[in-house]
Design a protein around this motif. Structure first.
Motif, PDB file in Angstrom:
ATOM      1  N   SER A 117       0.819  -1.213   0.000  1.00  0.00           N
ATOM      2  CA  SER A 117       0.000   0.000   0.000  1.00  0.00           C
ATOM      3  C   SER A 117       0.855   1.265   0.000  1.00  0.00           C
ATOM      4  CB  SER A 117      -0.951   0.010   1.200  1.00  0.00           C
ATOM      5  OG  SER A 117      -0.297   0.319   2.416  1.00  0.00           O
TER       6      SER A 117
ATOM      7  N   PRO B 144      -0.427   3.528  -3.253  1.00  0.00           N
ATOM      8  CA  PRO B 144      -1.587   3.863  -2.413  1.00  0.00           C
ATOM      9  C   PRO B 144      -2.874   4.044  -3.209  1.00  0.00           C
ATOM     10  CG  PRO B 144      -0.077   5.729  -2.589  1.00  0.00           C
ATOM     11  CD  PRO B 144       0.621   4.549  -3.180  1.00  0.00           C
TER      12      PRO B 144
ATOM     13  N   PRO C 233      -1.766   3.355   4.124  1.00  0.00           N
ATOM     14  CA  PRO C 233      -2.896   3.363   3.187  1.00  0.00           C
ATOM     15  C   PRO C 233      -3.754   2.104   3.250  1.00  0.00           C
ATOM     16  CG  PRO C 233      -0.921   4.184   2.108  1.00  0.00           C
ATOM     17  CD  PRO C 233      -0.485   3.668   3.445  1.00  0.00           C
TER      18      PRO C 233
END
Length: 360
Positions: free
Chosen positions: A98, A102, A158
């Protein structure tokens, strides 16, 4: 398992849709549902890796391979399938990934979940949607006594933040569009899942297996970080038990549930590695001193609500979970055997000994 009735036979002949069925947890869920004589259908991206648990177990089921972010195709496919229940697992499921992407994480997790919920609104026979999020959806304040379902949502990275947002979206859809319908909406937040057949990068056990294959020691990036480790079959049993209650029309269960181990099974990465060492002489590891992106240090789930509402309890402690996980990989490496079904039988035998009422 032939003569065993489980979950009061609720899944027999039911049309069950799993999104993300080719993933680690999704493949075990599909395997178990097939043993329950469910009519299992999957929607997922095609498996990207050369090896995966889903490929190895080779389940005979209908599969649709496309991205759930394609709202039009998703809605059309779900209408064609006409499921009785949806288990929504499709997601970008890694913290480290992530940070690398993101936007993809947010889009896959949040928009993908909204697409599934939106596509579920016009399916007349649909009884339940169970969305799978994560233990990392809570605002982590290093709470030692464990996070319960009414604790604040949040997320530093994220991935965690996107899953917290999914929980908000799920609650919003339940209250806005499904409150007065026959379709019940719930979410499940499980701990760190281990088990045989996981090859996902940046996860402890799969990284260890790759290090064994390469002959190099595994470098541990967060030795003091604690996690609610439990076996993938524990997670699947929780999902199936909650799904049973939803299919039975129990509106009190249309909410969020934690599925995690007892507190004394909440161990640091370093302790996990020390427990694994004597199980396989090929295991070698050391602590990595490089700097890595932030990950939460303390994380523990309070599963009392699942205990009281669902009569769900874990069957295997951390030592059992690690033993059966390493056993799976040893059998695959040394004998080219896939023992997922054998381990499912062993797990069910343990549940029977616990006299759980939904194991008949």
């Amino acid at each position: 398992m032939e003569n065993l009735v489980m979950f009061d036979g609720i899944y027999k002949s039911k049309k069950v849709l799993i999104t993300g069925h080719t993933g680690f947890k999704g493949s075990y869920l599909a395997l178990w549902l097939k043993q329950l004589d469910a009519n299992v259908v999957g929607i997922s991206l095609p498996p990207q890796d050369d090896i995966s648990h889903w490929k190895l177990i080779n389940i005979d089921m209908d599969s649709h391979f496309f991205d759930i972010r394609d709202k039009e195709k998703l809605s059309k496919t779900i209408k064609q399938i006409k499921p009785d229940i949806i288990f929504h697992l499709a997601a970008q499921a890694l913290v480290i990934a992530s940070y690398d992407d993101p936007i993809d994480t947010w889009h896959s997790n949040l928009v993908g979940t909204v697409n599934v919920l939106e596509s579920s609104r016009d399916i007349d026979n649909l009884k339940a949607v169970l969305c799978i999020t994560t233990d990392k959806c809570y605002k982590n304040i290093n709470k030692l006594e464990g996070y319960s379902e009414d604790d604040a949502l949040g997320g530093f990275d994220p991935y965690s933040a996107s899953k917290a947002a999914c929980e908000i979206a799920i609650s919003s859809y339940r209250n806005s569009f499904f409150m007065n319908t026959d379709t019940l909406i719930a979410s499940a937040r499980s701990g760190n899942v281990i088990g045989g057949g996981d090859w996902c990068k940046n996860r402890l056990i799969p990284d260890l297996i790759r290090s064994i294959d390469s002959g190099k020691p595994l470098e541990i990036r967060s030795p003091k970080a604690t996690r609610p480790w439990h076996h993938v079959l524990e997670t699947a049993s929780g999902y199936l038990r909650l799904g049973q209650c939803l299919l039975e029309g129990n509106r009190n269960c249309a909410k969020s549930y934690n599925f995690g181990p007892k507190k004394d099974n909440n161990c640091s990465v370093e302790i996990i590695m020390k427990k694994i060492e004597p199980l396989w002489d090929k295991v070698k590891w050391r602590i990595d001193t490089k700097s890595w992106p932030h990950e939460a240090c303390e994380l523990y789930l309070d599963s009392m609500q699942a205990h009281s509402d669902l009569n769900w309890y874990e069957a295997w402690n951390i030592d059992d979970a690690l033993y059966y996980t390493i056993e799976w990989y040893k059998e695959w490496f040394e004998n080219n055997l896939i023992i997922s079904l054998d381990q499912l039988d062993l797990y069910i035998e343990t549940m029977q000994k616990e006299n759980i009422d939904w194991i008949k």
